[in-house]
Design a protein around this motif. Structure first.
Motif, PDB file in Angstrom:
ATOM      1  N   GLU A  56      46.827  30.405  38.681  1.00 34.41           N
ATOM      2  CA  GLU A  56      47.072  31.236  37.503  1.00 34.41           C
ATOM      3  C   GLU A  56      46.801  30.413  36.249  1.00 34.41           C
ATOM      4  O   GLU A  56      46.802  29.182  36.295  1.00 34.41           O
ATOM      5  CB  GLU A  56      48.521  31.746  37.505  1.00 34.41           C
ATOM      6  CG  GLU A  56      48.872  32.616  38.690  1.00 34.41           C
ATOM      7  CD  GLU A  56      50.326  33.048  38.654  1.00 34.41           C
ATOM      8  OE1 GLU A  56      51.004  32.768  37.639  1.00 34.41           O
ATOM      9  OE2 GLU A  56      50.786  33.659  39.641  1.00 34.41           O
ATOM     10  N   ASP A 120      49.005  30.671  25.716  1.00 29.32           N
ATOM     11  CA  ASP A 120      49.137  31.338  27.011  1.00 29.32           C
ATOM     12  C   ASP A 120      50.551  31.877  27.201  1.00 29.32           C
ATOM     13  O   ASP A 120      50.757  33.031  27.588  1.00 29.32           O
ATOM     14  CB  ASP A 120      48.794  30.340  28.123  1.00 29.32           C
ATOM     15  CG  ASP A 120      49.188  30.857  29.491  1.00 29.32           C
ATOM     16  OD1 ASP A 120      48.487  31.732  30.024  1.00 29.32           O
ATOM     17  OD2 ASP A 120      50.213  30.384  30.030  1.00 29.32           O
ATOM     18  N   ALA A 124      51.826  35.785  27.277  1.00 25.88           N
ATOM     19  CA  ALA A 124      52.464  36.228  28.507  1.00 25.88           C
ATOM     20  C   ALA A 124      53.835  36.841  28.247  1.00 25.88           C
ATOM     21  O   ALA A 124      54.238  37.799  28.925  1.00 25.88           O
ATOM     22  CB  ALA A 124      52.602  35.060  29.478  1.00 25.88           C
ATOM     23  N   PRO A 128      52.960  41.044  27.393  1.00 19.71           N
ATOM     24  CA  PRO A 128      52.712  40.938  28.843  1.00 19.71           C
ATOM     25  C   PRO A 128      51.697  41.946  29.385  1.00 19.71           C
ATOM     26  O   PRO A 128      50.995  41.650  30.353  1.00 19.71           O
ATOM     27  CB  PRO A 128      54.102  41.179  29.451  1.00 19.71           C
ATOM     28  CG  PRO A 128      54.863  41.924  28.389  1.00 19.71           C
ATOM     29  CD  PRO A 128      54.352  41.408  27.084  1.00 19.71           C
ATOM     30  N   GLN A 130      48.949  43.024  27.958  1.00 19.04           N
ATOM     31  CA  GLN A 130      47.584  42.603  27.649  1.00 19.04           C
ATOM     32  C   GLN A 130      47.209  41.262  28.290  1.00 19.04           C
ATOM     33  O   GLN A 130      46.045  40.879  28.319  1.00 19.04           O
ATOM     34  CB  GLN A 130      47.387  42.476  26.131  1.00 19.04           C
ATOM     35  CG  GLN A 130      47.354  43.800  25.376  1.00 19.04           C
ATOM     36  CD  GLN A 130      48.749  44.319  25.084  1.00 19.04           C
ATOM     37  OE1 GLN A 130      49.709  43.566  25.132  1.00 19.04           O
ATOM     38  NE2 GLN A 130      48.855  45.611  24.770  1.00 19.04           N
ATOM     39  N   TYR A 131      48.222  40.557  28.799  1.00 18.07           N
ATOM     40  CA  TYR A 131      48.008  39.171  29.255  1.00 18.07           C
ATOM     41  C   TYR A 131      46.937  39.061  30.340  1.00 18.07           C
ATOM     42  O   TYR A 131      46.005  38.257  30.235  1.00 18.07           O
ATOM     43  CB  TYR A 131      49.333  38.596  29.769  1.00 18.07           C
ATOM     44  CG  TYR A 131      49.203  37.198  30.319  1.00 18.07           C
ATOM     45  CD1 TYR A 131      49.068  36.104  29.467  1.00 18.07           C
ATOM     46  CD2 TYR A 131      49.209  36.971  31.700  1.00 18.07           C
ATOM     47  CE1 TYR A 131      48.952  34.831  29.975  1.00 18.07           C
ATOM     48  CE2 TYR A 131      49.094  35.697  32.214  1.00 18.07           C
ATOM     49  CZ  TYR A 131      48.965  34.627  31.351  1.00 18.07           C
ATOM     50  OH  TYR A 131      48.843  33.352  31.852  1.00 18.07           O
ATOM     51  N   ALA A 132      47.053  39.866  31.390  1.00 21.50           N
ATOM     52  CA  ALA A 132      46.130  39.767  32.522  1.00 21.50           C
ATOM     53  C   ALA A 132      44.694  40.045  32.102  1.00 21.50           C
ATOM     54  O   ALA A 132      43.747  39.440  32.628  1.00 21.50           O
ATOM     55  CB  ALA A 132      46.551  40.717  33.634  1.00 21.50           C
ATOM     56  N   ASN A 133      44.497  40.965  31.153  1.00 18.64           N
ATOM     57  CA  ASN A 133      43.145  41.302  30.703  1.00 18.64           C
ATOM     58  C   ASN A 133      42.539  40.207  29.829  1.00 18.64           C
ATOM     59  O   ASN A 133      41.334  39.965  29.861  1.00 18.64           O
ATOM     60  CB  ASN A 133      43.171  42.622  29.929  1.00 18.64           C
ATOM     61  CG  ASN A 133      43.514  43.799  30.808  1.00 18.64           C
ATOM     62  OD1 ASN A 133      43.183  43.807  32.002  1.00 18.64           O
ATOM     63  ND2 ASN A 133      44.197  44.794  30.247  1.00 18.64           N
ATOM     64  N   SER A 136      41.344  35.847  31.581  1.00 20.37           N
ATOM     65  CA  SER A 136      40.518  35.913  32.783  1.00 20.37           C
ATOM     66  C   SER A 136      40.046  34.505  33.143  1.00 20.37           C
ATOM     67  O   SER A 136      40.186  33.558  32.365  1.00 20.37           O
ATOM     68  CB  SER A 136      39.306  36.813  32.539  1.00 20.37           C
ATOM     69  OG  SER A 136      38.514  36.280  31.485  1.00 20.37           O
ATOM     70  N   LYS A 137      39.458  34.376  34.347  1.00 21.30           N
ATOM     71  CA  LYS A 137      38.957  33.067  34.782  1.00 21.30           C
ATOM     72  C   LYS A 137      37.843  32.568  33.870  1.00 21.30           C
ATOM     73  O   LYS A 137      37.732  31.370  33.596  1.00 21.30           O
ATOM     74  CB  LYS A 137      38.468  33.152  36.228  1.00 21.30           C
ATOM     75  CG  LYS A 137      39.589  33.272  37.240  1.00 21.30           C
ATOM     76  CD  LYS A 137      39.057  33.214  38.664  1.00 21.30           C
ATOM     77  CE  LYS A 137      40.206  33.283  39.669  1.00 21.30           C
ATOM     78  NZ  LYS A 137      39.718  33.225  41.070  1.00 21.30           N
TER      79      LYS A 137
END
Length: 308
Positions: A56, A120, A124, A128, A130-133, A136-137
């Motif tokens: 992560e 980060d 988070a 929260p 919007q965090y995953a979008n 990204s890697k």
């Protein structure tokens, strides 16, 4: 090449300050700290790389910081240990400029990673959904590349400017490694450009610390508004290790800078020790703090080391 009374416009080597009379004894704690730095940070790297559940953004940033810490301590301590063990206090001009470039580049990189880690955690906890979008890697790779590029580009002028300085009556540095401000300090040619540049680099690092403090102030404000005590505790545990590391890193740097530049009456060996500890202690203690305070890291370290 020792200090002389004549002008040394371009010395072939510089003399590093050590610990006269106790160099062999002083090498023991510094050698121990270097070994602990390597073991601790490599443990963090291996644990995160081998555990899928740790792939992560937060843990990727830990890997970046561990890499920067290993590089930074390796830029200072091996050469310093050679000096302590073999009384080899001289360093060639080119090697000195190369060392100061790597030392300050990795310092800026570590500061950049700490800044990215705070952003980060801010996203988070405060946003929260919007965090995953956002994280990204591909963004993580871009941030890593930006941290490296920022460190190199910002510090490239240092060896160039240092090579232009005329060294009047001394080539003895007040530290046990090559440092830009120390080189400028023993020079006899005053340069507004060198002073402005040195202040600009210091301002960048101070600005990083300011943005980090702002991020954590916003995080604290958001955490205190959470209705559930369990959610508050989880958020505090998630950010706690990061906060400990960054506070320790910047406070150590500030203490070393103030002591080395402004405090009078302290013996030179003690000043040398403070300047070295600033480079060594954060890199050594960061993986310990993460291992103790981050539940997922601690759990997986125990899991890997207790495997039969």
């Amino acid at each position: 090449m020792k200090t002389t009374n004549s002008t040394i416009s371009s010395p072939e080597e510089f003399v590093l300050s050590g610990f006269p009379g106790v160099q062999g004894w002083v090498s023991i704690p510094f050698c121990t700290m270097y070994v602990l730095t390597l073991l601790g940070n490599l443990t963090i790297l291996i644990t995160i790389k081998c555990e899928e559940s740790l792939q992560e953004p937060m843990y990727m940033f830990m890997c970046m910081l561990a890499t920067a810490d290993i590089a930074l301590s390796s830029s200072v301590l091996p050469r310093m240990l050679v000096m302590l063990w073999f009384d080899a206090n001289t360093i060639s001009r080119d090697a000195c400029f190369l060392q100061l470039f790597f030392v300050h580049s990795f310092t800026v990189m570590a500061s950049s990673v700490l800044l990215a880690m705070s952003f980060d955690r801010y996203l988070a906890i405060c946003y929260p959904l919007q965090y995953a979008n956002v994280f990204s890697k591909s963004l993580i790779k871009k941030i890593a590349a930006l941290c490296i590029t920022r460190g190199f580009i910002l510090i490239i002028p240092e060896p160039v400017f240092a090579s232009k300085v005329s060294y009047c009556s001394s080539n003895v540095l007040p530290t046990s490694y090559c440092d830009f401000l120390s080189l400028i300090k023993i020079g006899c040619s005053e340069s507004t450009l060198n002073s402005v540049y040195g202040l600009a680099v210091a301002f960048v690092v101070i600005a990083d610390a300011g943005f980090i403090m702002f991020s954590y102030a916003k995080i604290l404000s958001t955490v205190l508004k959470l209705a559930s005590g369990e959610e508050r505790q989880k958020a505090i545990n998630t950010c706690g290790s990061h906060l400990f590391v960054l506070l320790f890193t910047y406070n150590t740097a500030l203490f070393s800078f103030v002591t080395h530049r402004f405090v009078k009456g302290i013996s030179p060996p003690l000043l040398v020790a403070f300047s070295c500890l600033y480079m060594v202690l954060p890199a050594m203690l960061s993986p310990i703090i993460y291992g103790v305070r981050t539940k997922e890291i601690r759990k997986n370290i125990f899991k890997h080391f207790t495997k039969k």
